[in-house]
Design an enzyme around this catalytic site. Structure first.
Site, PDB file in Angstrom:
ATOM      1  N   PRO A 197       6.036  -8.409  -0.259  1.00 42.08           N
ATOM      2  CA  PRO A 197       5.968  -7.080   0.319  1.00 42.08           C
ATOM      3  C   PRO A 197       7.226  -6.711   1.081  1.00 42.08           C
ATOM      4  CG  PRO A 197       4.397  -8.635   1.299  1.00 42.08           C
ATOM      5  CD  PRO A 197       5.441  -9.391   0.623  1.00 42.08           C
ATOM      6  N   GLU A 198       7.811  -5.601   0.712  1.00 45.56           N
ATOM      7  CA  GLU A 198       8.902  -5.013   1.474  1.00 45.56           C
ATOM      8  C   GLU A 198       8.275  -3.841   2.243  1.00 45.56           C
ATOM      9  OE1 GLU A 198      12.432  -4.521  -0.976  1.00 45.56           O
ATOM     10  OE2 GLU A 198      11.663  -5.968  -2.397  1.00 45.56           O
TER      11      GLU A 198
END
Length: 271
Positions: A2-3
């Site tokens: 996840p960014e």
DNA sequence: ACAACCGCCTGTCAGC
DNA sequence: TGCTGACAGGCGGTTG
């Protein structure tokens, strides 16, 4: 995994549903990156406040204090009224009167840490040194250009470091550099002021577009209701080694920078 | 202050 | 089928 977009999409997908919920129980699986720092028992009966995000961290208020969550590389959150039995990769679960918030994280690079406040340790220490939020009005070409000055690492690595601007991880750093037409190998301090302006804009646009698309689902990213993202359909370079650039047809190249893969178009992106 | 590595974990996939 | 190595969306810590 996840960014910033995936974290933000996750936040939006359960923040309203969990706000005001009362904690019934906290269950833990295997250890995550750091110890929780609080006894599960002591959180019972507290009310969940408004979930916030800083960089790739989520802040779950449980006044007085709260939990700082990070999804690491492989973490995802699910919020459900009725959760199925916990699996081997479920390492944190907050049971409330509105449903169960569960963190699934096979690699366990993620973290859930108690903090008395966002500006008190350990949260303060973890958030210290983070750069500006990409959608903060103060994040512009001047800020980026100033942050890059004196840095001899490649622009891609400087972007990834997160101390100038947060949120662009490996996928979005590659995509933003492509959009701005900048060679990822360019030495950070050599990016001109006008190009810094273009790059700052590209970072903002890419991240906004990714949030809009529900994030990127390469393998298993889902929001808290199990909905996958679709930004991978719009990716111009990430994961496309050898495939033709969608703008000029030149094969996309993969290189390694700081032990991470970088994808770029050797024709569209200039030093 | 900066930069180059390492390690944390597990799963998946390509190649032999 | 099984083994081995490369690789994966992050980031803190150590070393030089």
């Amino acid at each position: 995994m996840p960014e910033l977009p995936e974290v933000e999409v996750t936040r939006r997908s359960f923040a309203d549903a969990i706000a005001g919920a009362r904690v019934l129980e906290l269950r833990l699986g295997k250890p995550l990156r750091w110890p929780l720092g609080v006894t599960p028992q002591s959180l019972v009966g507290r009310r969940v406040g408004e979930v916030r995000r800083r960089g790739k961290y989520l802040w779950l208020p449980l006044e007085p204090g709260g939990l700082l969550l990070h999804l690491g590389m492989s973490g995802s959150l699910a919020f459900r009224e009725h959760a199925p039995p916990a699996g081997p990769h479920d390492h944190f679960e907050l049971l409330t009167d509105r449903g169960s918030l569960r963190l699934t994280d096979p690699r366990r690079f993620g973290a859930v840490v108690w903090s008395d406040a966002l500006d008190a340790d350990p949260a303060a220490k973890l958030l210290a040194g983070l750069g500006l939020e990409p959608f903060d009005a103060r994040f512009d070409g001047a800020h980026l250009h100033a942050g890059l000055s004196g840095r001899r690492v490649a622009i891609k690595q400087a972007l990834l470091a997160g101390d100038i601007v947060v949120g662009a991880g490996n996928i979005y750093a590659c995509e933003a550099l492509f959009r701005a037409g900048i060679d990822p190998r360019l030495q950070a301090q050599r990016l001109s002021r006008p190009r810094a302006g273009r790059l700052a804009l590209a970072v903002r646009e890419i991240l906004a577009q990714a949030v809009e698309a529900g994030g990127t689902t390469l393998r298993d990213f889902k929001d808290a209701h199990g909905v996958a993202g679709s930004f991978q359909m719009q990716a111009q370079v990430y994961g496309r080694e050898g495939e033709p650039c969608l703008v000029c047809g030149t094969p996309i190249r993969r290189i390694v920078q700081g032990q991470r893969s970088t994808y770029y178009c050797p024709s569209c992106q200039k030093r």
